[in-house]
Every structure is written in structure tokens, then in C-alpha cells.
Design a protein around this motif. Structure first.
Motif, PDB file in Angstrom:
ATOM      1  N   VAL A 169       0.850  -1.185   0.000  1.00 21.48           N
ATOM      2  CA  VAL A 169       0.000   0.000   0.000  1.00 21.48           C
ATOM      3  C   VAL A 169       0.889   1.240   0.000  1.00 21.48           C
ATOM      4  O   VAL A 169       1.761   1.397   0.852  1.00 21.48           O
ATOM      5  CB  VAL A 169      -0.949   0.026   1.224  1.00 21.48           C
ATOM      6  CG1 VAL A 169      -1.859   1.251   1.161  1.00 21.48           C
ATOM      7  CG2 VAL A 169      -1.789  -1.248   1.291  1.00 21.48           C
ATOM      8  N   ASP A 170       0.640   2.094  -0.982  1.00 19.86           N
ATOM      9  CA  ASP A 170       1.350   3.364  -1.125  1.00 19.86           C
ATOM     10  C   ASP A 170       0.456   4.458  -0.548  1.00 19.86           C
ATOM     11  O   ASP A 170      -0.600   4.759  -1.098  1.00 19.86           O
ATOM     12  CB  ASP A 170       1.630   3.609  -2.615  1.00 19.86           C
ATOM     13  CG  ASP A 170       2.245   4.971  -2.894  1.00 19.86           C
ATOM     14  OD1 ASP A 170       2.802   5.581  -1.960  1.00 19.86           O
ATOM     15  OD2 ASP A 170       2.163   5.419  -4.062  1.00 19.86           O
ATOM     16  N   SER A 230       5.376   6.825  -7.682  1.00 24.70           N
ATOM     17  CA  SER A 230       4.312   6.298  -8.534  1.00 24.70           C
ATOM     18  C   SER A 230       4.876   5.696  -9.822  1.00 24.70           C
ATOM     19  O   SER A 230       4.457   4.624 -10.253  1.00 24.70           O
ATOM     20  CB  SER A 230       3.351   7.419  -8.908  1.00 24.70           C
ATOM     21  OG  SER A 230       2.098   7.170  -8.382  1.00 24.70           O
ATOM     22  N   TYR A 231       5.833   6.395 -10.437  1.00 23.07           N
ATOM     23  CA  TYR A 231       6.455   5.897 -11.665  1.00 23.07           C
ATOM     24  C   TYR A 231       7.227   4.614 -11.401  1.00 23.07           C
ATOM     25  O   TYR A 231       7.203   3.679 -12.205  1.00 23.07           O
ATOM     26  CB  TYR A 231       7.380   6.958 -12.273  1.00 23.07           C
ATOM     27  CG  TYR A 231       6.623   8.142 -12.823  1.00 23.07           C
ATOM     28  CD1 TYR A 231       5.811   8.005 -13.952  1.00 23.07           C
ATOM     29  CD2 TYR A 231       6.704   9.383 -12.213  1.00 23.07           C
ATOM     30  CE1 TYR A 231       5.096   9.088 -14.460  1.00 23.07           C
ATOM     31  CE2 TYR A 231       5.987  10.476 -12.711  1.00 23.07           C
ATOM     32  CZ  TYR A 231       5.190  10.316 -13.831  1.00 23.07           C
ATOM     33  OH  TYR A 231       4.479  11.373 -14.321  1.00 23.07           O
ATOM     34  N   VAL A 232       7.912   4.555 -10.270  1.00 22.27           N
ATOM     35  CA  VAL A 232       8.679   3.356  -9.902  1.00 22.27           C
ATOM     36  C   VAL A 232       7.725   2.172  -9.710  1.00 22.27           C
ATOM     37  O   VAL A 232       7.999   1.066 -10.179  1.00 22.27           O
ATOM     38  CB  VAL A 232       9.518   3.607  -8.629  1.00 22.27           C
ATOM     39  CG1 VAL A 232      10.184   2.330  -8.149  1.00 22.27           C
ATOM     40  CG2 VAL A 232      10.564   4.690  -8.885  1.00 22.27           C
ATOM     41  N   LEU A 261      -1.587  -1.165  -4.088  1.00 23.49           N
ATOM     42  CA  LEU A 261      -2.720  -0.266  -3.847  1.00 23.49           C
ATOM     43  C   LEU A 261      -2.199   1.118  -3.518  1.00 23.49           C
ATOM     44  O   LEU A 261      -1.146   1.256  -2.896  1.00 23.49           O
ATOM     45  CB  LEU A 261      -3.562  -0.772  -2.674  1.00 23.49           C
ATOM     46  CG  LEU A 261      -4.025  -2.224  -2.721  1.00 23.49           C
ATOM     47  CD1 LEU A 261      -4.795  -2.568  -1.454  1.00 23.49           C
ATOM     48  CD2 LEU A 261      -4.868  -2.495  -3.947  1.00 23.49           C
ATOM     49  N   LYS A 262      -2.947   2.144  -3.918  1.00 24.59           N
ATOM     50  CA  LYS A 262      -2.604   3.525  -3.592  1.00 24.59           C
ATOM     51  C   LYS A 262      -3.736   4.116  -2.758  1.00 24.59           C
ATOM     52  O   LYS A 262      -4.891   3.993  -3.123  1.00 24.59           O
ATOM     53  CB  LYS A 262      -2.415   4.357  -4.860  1.00 24.59           C
ATOM     54  CG  LYS A 262      -1.203   3.918  -5.678  1.00 24.59           C
ATOM     55  CD  LYS A 262      -1.022   4.744  -6.918  1.00 24.59           C
ATOM     56  CE  LYS A 262      -0.597   6.159  -6.682  1.00 24.59           C
ATOM     57  NZ  LYS A 262       0.699   6.357  -6.056  1.00 24.59           N
ATOM     58  N   LEU A 263      -3.364   4.753  -1.649  1.00 24.97           N
ATOM     59  CA  LEU A 263      -4.360   5.367  -0.785  1.00 24.97           C
ATOM     60  C   LEU A 263      -4.005   6.841  -0.584  1.00 24.97           C
ATOM     61  O   LEU A 263      -2.935   7.154  -0.066  1.00 24.97           O
ATOM     62  CB  LEU A 263      -4.416   4.658   0.569  1.00 24.97           C
ATOM     63  CG  LEU A 263      -5.543   5.197   1.448  1.00 24.97           C
ATOM     64  CD1 LEU A 263      -6.529   4.100   1.781  1.00 24.97           C
ATOM     65  CD2 LEU A 263      -5.007   5.817   2.701  1.00 24.97           C
ATOM     66  N   ASP A 264      -4.883   7.718  -1.045  1.00 23.00           N
ATOM     67  CA  ASP A 264      -4.698   9.164  -0.912  1.00 23.00           C
ATOM     68  C   ASP A 264      -5.054   9.563   0.525  1.00 23.00           C
ATOM     69  O   ASP A 264      -6.215   9.492   0.919  1.00 23.00           O
ATOM     70  CB  ASP A 264      -5.596   9.882  -1.920  1.00 23.00           C
ATOM     71  CG  ASP A 264      -5.422  11.390  -1.921  1.00 23.00           C
ATOM     72  OD1 ASP A 264      -4.903  11.946  -0.934  1.00 23.00           O
ATOM     73  OD2 ASP A 264      -5.833  12.014  -2.917  1.00 23.00           O
TER      74      ASP A 264
END
Length: 109
Positions: free
Chosen positions: A26-27, A40-42, A57-60
């Protein structure tokens, strides 16, 4: 079929972690964070290498503060690696592709 990086919310993250058999990375990020954009690019570069072993997963944190509080996110980007809803490891700050692979390869064979 490309493995996608999924955006999640407080609620969908909880459901995902409870039901996923894979490792889950999770990012925790925010739109104003430059190192988050670099990371994000990595993540996009490595997603296919870990296909079927890792879900990303990405969590803002701006829109999902409950999860940021729950996992004690003090600065971003923060990556947390989970397996069966348990925290395996955590990395704070941006990583190069090589550094990210070293971090993941300690656990994912």
C-alpha cells in the motif's frame, strides 16, 4: 493482461486486506507530494515483475484520513507491505526501482 495499481479508500483498503491472499503493498500518498509522484512511476515499472505475487494499492491520505491514522502515517510517501492483513514491513520515503526491489525481495520470492 497488465496487473493494475488500484486506488483504494479507507473502506475498500480494509476489505482488500482481509480478503487478499497475495502480498499487498500500500502506497500512502497525496497529490501535492513530489516524492509520491516519483514513487508512482517506480511502482508502475515493477508492477508486472511481481504479477500474481503482489497487489499494489494507492491510498490518498487527504481523502482517507482514517487509514493514515490507523497505520500511523507520519510522512509520505510511506509504503506498507501486508500479508493476510498483517504488516510485514514499512518504508518511509521515496525509493529507486532497485531499492524497491530489494525491499520487496526480502519477502517475495
Amino acid at each position: 493482461m497488465k496487473n493494475l495499481i488500484k486506488n483504494v479508500t479507507d473502506k475498500s483498503l480494509e476489505d482488500y486486506l482481509l480478503n487478499c491472499e497475495n502480498y499487498v503493498l500500500v502506497d500512502f500518498w497525496a497529490s501535492w507530494c513530489s516524492p509520491c509522484k516519483a514513487l508512482s512511476y517506480v511502482l508502475k515499472e515493477i508492477v508486472d515483475e511481481y504479477d500474481k505475487k503482489l497487489d499494489i494499492l494507492k491510498l490518498d491520505i487527504e481523502k482517507n484520513s482514517d487509514s493514515a491514522l490507523k497505520y500511523s502515517i507520519q510522512s509520505i510517501p510511506t509504503l506498507i507491505l501486508f500479508k493476510k492483513n498483517k504488516i510485514i514491513d514499512k518504508n518511509i520515503g521515496s525509493l529507486s526501482k532497485e531499492e524497491l526491489k530489494i525491499f520487496l525481495n526480502k519477502y517475495i520470492k
